[in-house]
Design an enzyme around this catalytic site. Structure first.
Site, PDB file in Angstrom:
ATOM      1  CB  SER A 182     104.045  24.384  -3.175  1.00  0.00           C
ATOM      2  OG  SER A 182     103.387  24.302  -4.415  1.00  0.00           O
ATOM      3  CG  HIS A 210     104.879  26.001   0.867  1.00  0.00           C
ATOM      4  ND1 HIS A 210     104.953  24.884   1.690  1.00  0.00           N
ATOM      5  CD2 HIS A 210     104.056  25.659  -0.141  1.00  0.00           C
ATOM      6  CE1 HIS A 210     104.222  23.916   1.166  1.00  0.00           C
ATOM      7  NE2 HIS A 210     103.652  24.350   0.058  1.00  0.00           N
ATOM      8  CE  LYS A 241     100.659  24.214   2.255  1.00  0.00           C
ATOM      9  NZ  LYS A 241     100.401  24.944   1.035  1.00  0.00           N
TER      10      LYS A 241
HETATM   11  C1  LIG Z   1      99.105  24.855   0.276  1.00  0.00           C
HETATM   12  C2  LIG Z   1      99.040  26.054  -0.577  1.00  0.00           C
HETATM   13  C3  LIG Z   1      97.878  26.791  -0.684  1.00  0.00           C
HETATM   14  C4  LIG Z   1      96.602  26.333  -0.049  1.00  0.00           C
HETATM   15  O1  LIG Z   1      96.618  26.483   1.333  1.00  0.00           O
HETATM   16  P1  LIG Z   1      95.596  25.625   2.228  1.00  0.00           P
HETATM   17  O2  LIG Z   1      95.505  26.379   3.479  1.00  0.00           O
HETATM   18  O3  LIG Z   1      96.197  24.261   2.354  1.00  0.00           O
HETATM   19  O4  LIG Z   1      94.300  25.569   1.470  1.00  0.00           O
HETATM   20  C5  LIG Z   1      97.890  27.953  -1.420  1.00  0.00           C
HETATM   21  N1  LIG Z   1      99.003  28.366  -2.042  1.00  0.00           N
HETATM   22  C6  LIG Z   1     100.156  27.661  -1.994  1.00  0.00           C
HETATM   23  C7  LIG Z   1     101.367  28.178  -2.694  1.00  0.00           C
HETATM   24  C8  LIG Z   1     100.208  26.480  -1.253  1.00  0.00           C
HETATM   25  O5  LIG Z   1     101.334  25.789  -1.213  1.00  0.00           O
END
Ligand SMILES: *Cc1c(COP(=O)(O)O)cnc(C)c1O
Length: 394
Positions: A182, A210, A241
């Site tokens: 990320s 992502h 996301k």
């Molecule tokens: C954003 C993210 C999460 C968490 O996801 P949410 O639905 O926002 O809780 C988990 N793993 C990675 C790699 C992320 O970037």
């Protein structure tokens, strides 16, 4: 009056202020759009994970509204008591079909999907082999499991192999990577890690937060992108996301999902999604399947913006995805760059230690399918002006 027992928190906050790392929360006024208003200022938004613009897509809005009208706003219970609605089951079936797995389970967030899964499938006799840049929710899941944690240097498959060679063959092992990292936007070495997992009899797990909606056919993720169907035992994705709503899920075998129904603590002890969230996610899957050209647009914008930043002379790391870091090194400088960009009409979040290494502070940019060329060109022009002003480019 008694002394404030939380005074040490104020002292830590003062230290952050002294280092230029204290952050105010930026407040979004109005809709999630490529150009929108934060803190009373109109900015091109390069900080949102709303990759495909689905948060404001008419089909998703309509699905949410109609679910609220039909079912109300809350689910009233955890999934395992009275909080499983037909729409939750439908979403899980749709996700399993989408990911080409036997089954899927939806969690309240990607964070709880990771933490709840790792902590329930492992116990203290087991070992987890984890990339050093894996997401915080994986790290927390590993700690909660009380398994032994072996961290390997970022994407270093040989180092992971060396760790595995030193472990007893009989020990249960989980090999885990982010699909897309990320903070750097690079892809994990999934084919090599799958081969390693097979060689050493590991459970293979990938966190595709992502990559969901971004990589693979119709946004199916990195397993599809690399042609690894059937070789990853535990696939985590997010619905928060690119999917545009909220939630996380695990896709895998029927036994894995049934086990998580019985043992994953966020699933058992935290209330399920409002029906509107589940209905919105179903509509998002429909959009991915019927309007995949949105994903093509995301990638065209990604190429344009990445090439532009690189041509200006910024250090953009080794990204493979719509996430492009602008690495400046010093934390205070990253925050200064972010603040100056914001003042000039571009919102790109500054990120420093402990989210990234102390000498790798950066401004992180994320383009979406909904940015126009004019918006991206304006952002590049602004990066040029501010980058020259701060001596980051010459
Ligand atoms: C954003 C993210 C999460 C968490 O996801 P949410 O639905 O926002 O809780 C988990 N793993 C990675 C790699 C992320 O970037």
């Amino acid at each position: 009056m008694r002394a404030d027992p939380l005074a040490y928190l104020t002292a830590e906050l003062d230290a952050l202020k002294a280092q230029g790392l204290y952050r105010h929360l930026r407040v979004l006024e109005g809709e999630q759009r490529a150009t929108t208003t934060f803190d009373h200022r109109q900015v091109v938004n390069l900080s949102s994970n709303n990759y495909l613009g689905l948060t404001t897509h008419p089909r998703l809005r309509a699905a949410a509204i109609s679910a609220i009208e039909e079912f109300g706003v809350g689910s009233g219970s955890v999934r395992t008591i009275a909080g499983t609605m037909a729409v939750h089951m439908e979403l899980e079936q749709r996700l399993a079909d989408f990911k080409k797995t036997e089954a899927a389970v939806v969690f309240q967030s990607g964070f709880t999907a990771n933490a709840g899964t790792v902590s329930s499938i492992l116990s203290k006799e087991d070992v987890v082999i984890s990339d050093e840049l894996n997401h915080a929710s994986i790290i927390d899941g590993c700690r909660l499991s009380r398994a032994t944690i072996k961290v390997f240097p970022h994407k270093d498959v040989d180092a992971a192999r060396a760790v595995l060679k030193g472990l007893p063959g009989s020990q249960r092992k989980l090999l885990i990577t982010d699909g897309v990292f990320s903070m750097d936007g690079d892809l994990g070495p999934l084919p090599e890690l799958c081969a390693l997992a097979e060689e050493f009899g590991c459970i293979m797990m990938v966190d595709d937060a992502h990559a969901s909606g971004v990589f693979g056919a119709n946004g199916r993720g990195t397993v599809d992108h690399f042609g690894m169907h059937g070789r990853v035992d535990v696939q985590v994705g997010t619905l928060s996301k690119a999917i545009g709503a909220l939630g996380g899920y695990v896709a895998g075998s029927r036994a894995l999902i049934d086990f998580l129904y019985h043992r994953a603590r966020p699933f058992l002890f935290s209330t399920s999604h409002p029906p509107a969230v589940a209905a919105t996610c179903i509509a998002a899957l429909d959009v991915l399947l019927t309007e995949p050209e949105i994903i093509d647009r995301l990638w065209e914008n990604t190429r344009f913006f990445k090439e532009g930043l690189h041509a200006l002379g910024f250090d953009t790391g080794a990204s493979d995805s719509p996430i492009t870091p602008v690495i400046v090194g010093d934390g205070a400088l990253a925050m200064r760059l972010s603040d100056r960009l914001f003042a000039e009409g571009v919102f790109a979040q500054g990120i420093a230690f402990p989210t990234v290494a102390r000498d790798k502070a950066r401004v992180r940019t994320i383009v979406t399918a909904t940015h126009t060329r004019d918006e991206l060109q304006f952002a590049l022009d602004t990066f040029r002006t501010v980058g020259l002003e701060l001596g980051i480019i010459h």
